[in-house]
Design an enzyme around this catalytic site. Structure first.
Site, PDB file in Angstrom:
ATOM      1  N   HIS A 110      -5.474  26.493  42.749  1.00 42.96           N
ATOM      2  CA  HIS A 110      -4.438  26.523  41.713  1.00 42.96           C
ATOM      3  C   HIS A 110      -3.095  26.970  42.315  1.00 42.96           C
ATOM      4  CE1 HIS A 110      -8.129  27.409  39.123  1.00 42.96           C
ATOM      5  NE2 HIS A 110      -7.650  26.316  38.565  1.00 42.96           N
ATOM      6  N   GLN A 145      -6.209  17.002  43.794  1.00 43.89           N
ATOM      7  CA  GLN A 145      -7.049  15.843  44.122  1.00 43.89           C
ATOM      8  C   GLN A 145      -8.519  16.135  43.861  1.00 43.89           C
ATOM      9  OE1 GLN A 145      -6.673  13.979  48.096  1.00 43.89           O
ATOM     10  NE2 GLN A 145      -8.802  13.315  47.816  1.00 43.89           N
ATOM     11  N   SER A 204     -13.218  27.104  40.059  1.00 41.71           N
ATOM     12  CA  SER A 204     -13.503  28.278  39.226  1.00 41.71           C
ATOM     13  C   SER A 204     -15.003  28.394  39.006  1.00 41.71           C
ATOM     14  CB  SER A 204     -12.798  28.147  37.882  1.00 41.71           C
ATOM     15  OG  SER A 204     -11.416  27.937  38.080  1.00 41.71           O
ATOM     16  N   ARG A 205     -15.688  27.261  38.988  1.00 34.05           N
ATOM     17  CA  ARG A 205     -17.125  27.256  38.688  1.00 34.05           C
ATOM     18  C   ARG A 205     -17.979  27.725  39.864  1.00 34.05           C
ATOM     19  NH1 ARG A 205     -15.634  22.454  35.259  1.00 34.05           N
ATOM     20  NH2 ARG A 205     -16.333  23.006  33.153  1.00 34.05           N
ATOM     21  N   HIS A 234      -7.559  30.443  41.497  1.00 33.41           N
ATOM     22  CA  HIS A 234      -7.925  30.631  42.904  1.00 33.41           C
ATOM     23  C   HIS A 234      -6.850  29.954  43.755  1.00 33.41           C
ATOM     24  CE1 HIS A 234      -9.256  26.480  42.637  1.00 33.41           C
ATOM     25  NE2 HIS A 234     -10.125  26.795  41.680  1.00 33.41           N
ATOM     26  N   GLN A 279      -9.395  12.872  36.878  1.00 28.72           N
ATOM     27  CA  GLN A 279      -8.429  13.451  35.942  1.00 28.72           C
ATOM     28  C   GLN A 279      -7.005  13.037  36.312  1.00 28.72           C
ATOM     29  OE1 GLN A 279      -8.601  17.606  34.311  1.00 28.72           O
ATOM     30  NE2 GLN A 279      -7.248  18.003  36.041  1.00 28.72           N
ATOM     31  N   VAL A 337      -7.987  22.162  48.126  1.00 29.08           N
ATOM     32  CA  VAL A 337      -8.078  23.357  48.965  1.00 29.08           C
ATOM     33  C   VAL A 337      -9.554  23.740  49.076  1.00 29.08           C
ATOM     34  CG1 VAL A 337      -7.396  25.779  49.194  1.00 29.08           C
ATOM     35  CG2 VAL A 337      -5.785  24.111  48.258  1.00 29.08           C
TER      36      VAL A 337
HETATM   37  P1  AMP Z   1      -8.786  23.740  36.313  1.00 31.55           P
HETATM   38  O1  AMP Z   1      -8.308  25.123  36.047  1.00 31.55           O
HETATM   39  O2  AMP Z   1     -10.116  23.694  37.015  1.00 31.55           O
HETATM   40  O3  AMP Z   1      -8.676  22.842  35.120  1.00 31.55           O
HETATM   41  O4  AMP Z   1      -7.777  23.137  37.384  1.00 31.55           O
HETATM   42  C1  AMP Z   1      -6.391  23.128  37.161  1.00 31.55           C
HETATM   43  C2  AMP Z   1      -5.736  22.288  38.224  1.00 31.55           C
HETATM   44  O5  AMP Z   1      -6.033  22.833  39.513  1.00 31.55           O
HETATM   45  C3  AMP Z   1      -6.258  20.841  38.235  1.00 31.55           C
HETATM   46  O6  AMP Z   1      -5.180  19.952  38.487  1.00 31.55           O
HETATM   47  C4  AMP Z   1      -7.230  20.849  39.385  1.00 31.55           C
HETATM   48  O7  AMP Z   1      -7.410  19.589  39.984  1.00 31.55           O
HETATM   49  C5  AMP Z   1      -6.550  21.823  40.343  1.00 31.55           C
HETATM   50  N1  AMP Z   1      -7.529  22.358  41.286  1.00 31.55           N
HETATM   51  C6  AMP Z   1      -8.714  22.943  41.007  1.00 31.55           C
HETATM   52  N2  AMP Z   1      -9.372  23.242  42.145  1.00 31.55           N
HETATM   53  C7  AMP Z   1      -8.578  22.834  43.182  1.00 31.55           C
HETATM   54  C8  AMP Z   1      -8.688  22.852  44.596  1.00 31.55           C
HETATM   55  N3  AMP Z   1      -9.756  23.350  45.199  1.00 31.55           N
HETATM   56  N4  AMP Z   1      -7.675  22.351  45.326  1.00 31.55           N
HETATM   57  C9  AMP Z   1      -6.576  21.820  44.727  1.00 31.55           C
HETATM   58  N5  AMP Z   1      -6.410  21.775  43.385  1.00 31.55           N
HETATM   59  C10 AMP Z   1      -7.391  22.270  42.618  1.00 31.55           C
END
Ligand code: AMP
Length: 286
Positions: free
Chosen positions: A37, A149, A187-188, A34, A154, A177
């Site tokens: 990412h 953030q 994603s959830r 999204h 993490q 974001v």
């Molecule tokens: P994930 O695919 O959920 O493991 O996320 C991959 C990376 O994208 C991680 O570093 C997350 O912190 C970042 N991420 C996920 N959602 C957001 C968001 N809304 N804004 C900024 N970074 C994000």
């Protein structure tokens, strides 16, 4: 844009690029991409010669009963998004067997930081995150890696691992974001029904209320916790709060007295079949 599935090929490819003087910017993801990412991929593009994105839903970081089996996402859609964005050079899309060959038995633990906040409710999660991130760093060999953030804990765990182990990578943490109503993109969020989606920004509103109170001079952590629970409680669709509180942004200790300049306000709460997390950093408190 090139798609690579095997760790050895990925390693060889980036080694060639590095030898020709290129700096690699790396964005690890679990796919279901999204705008959050893509903001990381954009940051990587702006600061590096070569941009690599990984798509891998890491089974080890899901506990039994969590959502591994239904985690959203479709590699075809993700590849299309990355390719049409024009931002990524290489997508690393390994299979589970390539990441965890038979006999895989190494553990990585950032002690202390891994068992608080979300770690209390997801035992083993941050150990699995540390291990996969270390492994991906060894495969992709980035000069810089980009994290959101939104997953604050993490990012802290990864930064500490990088520091403790002298990993030659710079960690960049990019702003969360949000949708226009404040909900952090995740994603959830696809797990939410339309009613739940409407109620979901209450988590952000609760954190915001505490941030505003702090900025207005309030300093009682207990009172801020109650304030946040009250705001969240106005949305009855939230049916469980794992935690919502004020933390030290470096140690992730829960604060009782707010006697420092910078604090982290963070929460994790359940709505419908989703567990949402969010946080705000409040800086320069007097
Ligand atoms: P994930 O695919 O959920 O493991 O996320 C991959 C990376 O994208 C991680 O570093 C997350 O912190 C970042 N991420 C996920 N959602 C957001 C968001 N809304 N804004 C900024 N970074 C994000």
């Amino acid at each position: 844009m090139e798609t690579i599935r095997l760790p050895r090929i990925m390693q060889e490819t980036v080694m060639r690029e590095r030898r020709s003087g290129k700096a690699v910017g790396f964005v690890p993801t679990m796919g279901a991409l999204h705008e959050g990412h893509l903001s990381l991929v954009r940051a990587a593009r702006a600061e590096n010669d070569l941009v690599a994105v990984s798509l891998f839903v890491n089974p080890a970081q899901f506990a039994p009963g969590e959502d591994f089996d239904r985690y959203p996402g479709n590699a075809g859609d993700d590849l299309e998004k990355l390719s049409s964005s024009g931002l990524a050079d290489i997508v690393f899309l390994p299979g589970k067997e390539a990441v965890y060959p038979p006999g895989f038995s190494t553990r990585v633990e950032v002690v202390g930081l891994s068992d608080r906040m979300c770690g209390r409710f997801r035992p083993g999660h941050f150990q699995a995150v540390a291990a996969i991130v270390l492994k991906l760093f060894n495969i992709v060999q980035p000069a810089r890696a980009y994290f959101g953030q939104k997953d604050y804990q993490q990012a802290v765990v990864v930064k500490r691992m990088v520091r403790d182990l002298n990993l030659p990578v710079e960690i960049s943490v990019c702003p969360t974001v949000r949708d226009p109503d404040g909900l952090a993109m995740s994603s959830r969020n696809v797990y939410l029904s339309p009613e739940e989606r409407q109620a979901a920004p209450a988590l952000y509103r609760a954190l915001r209320a505490a941030a505003d109170a702090l900025e207005g001079g309030r300093r009682d952590a207990g009172g801020l916790g109650s304030l946040m629970r009250t705001v969240l409680g106005r949305e009855p669709l939230f049916h469980g709060v794992d935690y919502i509180s004020v933390f030290d942004p470096e140690t992730l200790d829960e604060l009782e007295n707010i006697d420092r300049d910078d604090v982290l306000i963070a929460g994790a709460a359940r709505i419908g079949g989703a567990r949402l997390i969010d946080n705000l950093l409040v800086n320069n408190l007097k």
